[in-house]
Structure formats: structure tokens, C-alpha cells
Design a protein around this motif. Structure first.
Motif: not given
Length: 91
Positions: A5-6, A9, A12-13, A37, A40, A44, A63, A66
Motif C-alpha cells: 500500500w505504501a 500510495v 499515486v501521490l 512515499i 506521504s 501524516n 490526504h 499528504q
């Protein structure tokens, strides 16, 4: 499963950050993912510091932080990557 998932994500980010920034970011896909990453993780940490790290429902504030973190890291990391890459070719 957390690492998968990291990575997803982060990719995508990183892609969103590259789309938000003006101009062309000449960095490879793997570095886009790493920058995403890192962004993100920064987002967080800021969300937790502001007390919005865990909320009920969709964490829109987290979000957005992030994405902001990813934009910051891509904006700072792209010129560094170009500088490092330029030094390798001249040495």
C-alpha cells in the motif's frame, strides 16, 4: 501488505504532485514513487501534530497534507536529482 500500500500510495501521490507542479519534472518513475512515499510520511506526521491523523470517515485533511508533502518533496527533489545526475555525467 502495508509495504504494498505504501508503494501504491507513493506512486499515486508522486504522480499527482508531478501533475500539480508546473513544467516538466525529469525524474524516473521509481524516484516519483519514493518522493510520494516520503511526502506521504511528512503529511501524516503533520496531520498527527495537528490532531487530524485519525478521524472517523474519510481523512480529507490528512490526504491534503499528504499531497502537499509530496508536492514539496517533488519540488525540492527534482533539482537535486538533476544536479546529482549532471555531476555523474561530467565526472
Amino acid at each position: 501488505m502495508g509495504w504494498l500500500w505504501a508503494i501504491i500510495v507513493g506512486l499515486v501521490l508522486g504522480v499527482l504532485a508531478r501533475a500539480i507542479l508546473p513544467g516538466r519534472q525529469n525524474i524516473p518513475v521509481w524516484l516519483t514513487m519514493v518522493f510520494g512515499i516520503i511526502g506521504s510520511l511528512i503529511g501524516n506526521a503533520v496531520a498527527r501534530a495537528l490532531g487530524i491523523g485519525e478521524t472517523s470517515g474519510i481523512d480529507w485533511g490528512r490526504h491534503l497534507l499528504q499531497i502537499a508533502g509530496a508536492v514539496l518533496i517533488v519540488a525540492l527533489g527534482t533539482p537535486l536529482w538533476a544536479q546529482i545526475r549532471g555531476r555523474r555525467h561530467t565526472a
